[in-house]
Write an enzyme that holds these catalytic residues in place. Sequence first.
Site, PDB file in Angstrom:
ATOM      1  N   GLU B  49       0.868  -1.171   0.000  1.00 11.69           N
ATOM      2  CA  GLU B  49       0.000   0.000   0.000  1.00 11.69           C
ATOM      3  C   GLU B  49       0.903   1.218   0.000  1.00 11.69           C
ATOM      4  O   GLU B  49       1.709   1.403   0.907  1.00 11.69           O
ATOM      5  CB  GLU B  49      -0.845  -0.025   1.267  1.00 11.69           C
ATOM      6  N   ASP B  60      -5.487  10.708   9.104  1.00 16.67           N
ATOM      7  CA  ASP B  60      -4.224  10.149   9.563  1.00 16.67           C
ATOM      8  C   ASP B  60      -3.739  10.779  10.850  1.00 16.67           C
ATOM      9  O   ASP B  60      -3.941  11.960  11.095  1.00 16.67           O
ATOM     10  CB  ASP B  60      -3.152  10.326   8.474  1.00 16.67           C
ATOM     11  N   TYR B 175     -11.096  -3.176   3.807  1.00 15.43           N
ATOM     12  CA  TYR B 175     -10.101  -2.793   4.807  1.00 15.43           C
ATOM     13  C   TYR B 175     -10.856  -2.372   6.054  1.00 15.43           C
ATOM     14  O   TYR B 175     -11.485  -1.317   6.076  1.00 15.43           O
ATOM     15  CB  TYR B 175      -9.275  -1.640   4.231  1.00 15.43           C
TER      16      TYR B 175
END
Lengths: 403, 268
Positions: B49, B60, B175
């Site tokens: 990734e 993030d 995911y």
Amino acid sequence: MENNDSFMNMPDEHGHFGPYGGIFVAETLMEALTELRGAYEKYLGDPDFLAELDADLQHYVGRPSPIYHAERLSRENGGAQIYLKREDLNHTGAHKVNNTIGQALLAKRMGKTRIIAETGAGQHGVATATVAARLGLECVVYMGEVDVARQEANVYRMRLLGAEVRSVSSGSRTLKDALNEAMRDWVATVDDTFYIIGTVAGPHPYPAMVRDFQAVIGREARQQIQDMTGSLPDALVACVGGGSNAIGLFYPFLDDKEVAIYGVEAAGEGLETGRHAAPLCAGEPGVLHGNRTYLMEDKDGQIIETHSISAGLDYPGVGPEHAWLKDTGRAKYVAIDDQEALDAFHRLTRTEGIIPALESSHAIAYGLKLAATMQPEQKVLVNLSGRGDKDMHTVAAIEGIAL
Amino acid sequence: MSRIAARFAALKAEGRTALIPFITAGDPHPDVTVGLMHDLVDAGADIIELGVPFSDPMADGPVIQRASERALAHHVSLGDVMDMVKTFRETDGETPVILMGYLNPVEVMGYETFARRAAESGVDGALTVDVPPEEGHDLIQALRGQGLDAIYLAAPTSHRQRLEMIAEAASGFIYYVSLKGVTGSANLVLEEVERKLTEIREVTDMPLGVGFGIKDAEMAAAMARIADAVVVGSALVSRVEANASKPDKIGAELKQLLQEMRQAMDAI
Ligand SMILES: Cc1ncc(COP(=O)(O)O)c(C=O)c1O
């Protein structure tokens, strides 16, 4: 009544204003936004909630704020009559509190015990800390490191009010990074935390919800100017950072086709220099902070830093409804540079005894330009979104005076 | 069958769990990224990734934010990242590569151009973090049109109806974000992850990856028991950061951590 020509039936159920708006966030926030949307749709139609909101706006904020005919200014300027909507007279000194009162009441109804917010100049942070203090809610305000340093007085005000101010050191260390950081907090704390966004940006339902809380400005003004003068104004003018004071004034007038509408962005050091904060005038559509709108970005799609004398206009995006009003032509967006804003700041102060916020000074500056091209029997209604007390240090520093 | 699907099918036949390392392209310098990708494969990566740097990485944590900042200091663009994959593909035609990033750089490039250039560069899929299924239609169409997978996130807060929508939109794998928080957070509870994976399996047969908060071999092994793929990001990126001033050391550092994870995962 269904009215397809109306500008007042946006956004659609997905939060879209034409191609703009929407919900562009990670999956981790989707449920929180769904919950918020449920509460917003429920309570903004709930008579008990609206009655409590109205009472707070009246007794705590001091609404309705008056409109004021700036006769001397109008006479000296020549042309149309200038009227000011006096949001500077609200508790905490700006329109921001209209929204924080509303969202904090919503937070209480949703059983949330903790409030978070982002702030640039500190006005929204102060307005949030204020309502959190009143409702006994825990409050954390995110603020870029750069802004913490240049807005010390507001940082202190927030701390006095019991809020924790968290300095953000990522990215450009300004408002956009504070918003990122507040979102990150929210992802991890959604169970007990309500995020009060300070302008008509962010993912749906924020742009619609903040507009609805700020639309009290336009509803009052529309009635007041008719009561005072017998007719609607010919033009509305408001400054546009994220766009909340502007949409608050504009929204109730959107279907009054004879009323021209002008949003004023910050041209900073000049649009041609690239050092400005005018995404509608000189940016491109893109996606930031949960919605599609006009942005200040580079050729790779990275968000670029903005420049304005007024911290409250220093934002690289703009509410998606403004993007749509621009494209449809219903509103026009123009820009005023730092020097023009400063000149207007002094002019209003000297001729009317009203010290405007530097943000609002952009609206005053354009209002004066526009009025000068019009007839004395015409009327321009300018939103005086806040007072200039917070800007004393900035203006003094520019003039070489240490306070 | 896409490279990603083929890789999962092969792993399943061997009874192994996929190990998916994440690094940010261009961190700490654009010259080292392709070499690091090969190092990751050597150390046991099944899929890579690759983070596309963005100025405002809202989902993030601080570690990956700073990785973006280091890459952006070298003006690493989406086009540059695809060029890195192209170079990687010159000597590795097997290992699937997924781009993970935010929508705005893709908007600026245009969905069709992005999908075409990604496919030409040997990219296999894209995870565009800030595009939920509701807003994903056009991007998914563009990706599928080029045979690329659109990877989607599922979260602890995603209820049944959302899971169905995600399963509908996603291809390649799903995911699962194993905790409430941003990348690099700490509070991961194994039983809760397991319960949620069971729930997701009720709506899809697609492989399930787990990531956010997997820091060491022990945790990777625990996740390998319940998931089809383990994604490791911040733990690797903090090693990049610690060695940012001596980039020739980074490869060995990443390999060491990844090998530990690989061994622990294969030992279960
Ligand atoms: C007085 C005042 N006006 C305007 C603004 C700009 O925000 P908006 O465009 O959302 O009204 C601010 C923001 O801090 C402000 O303090």
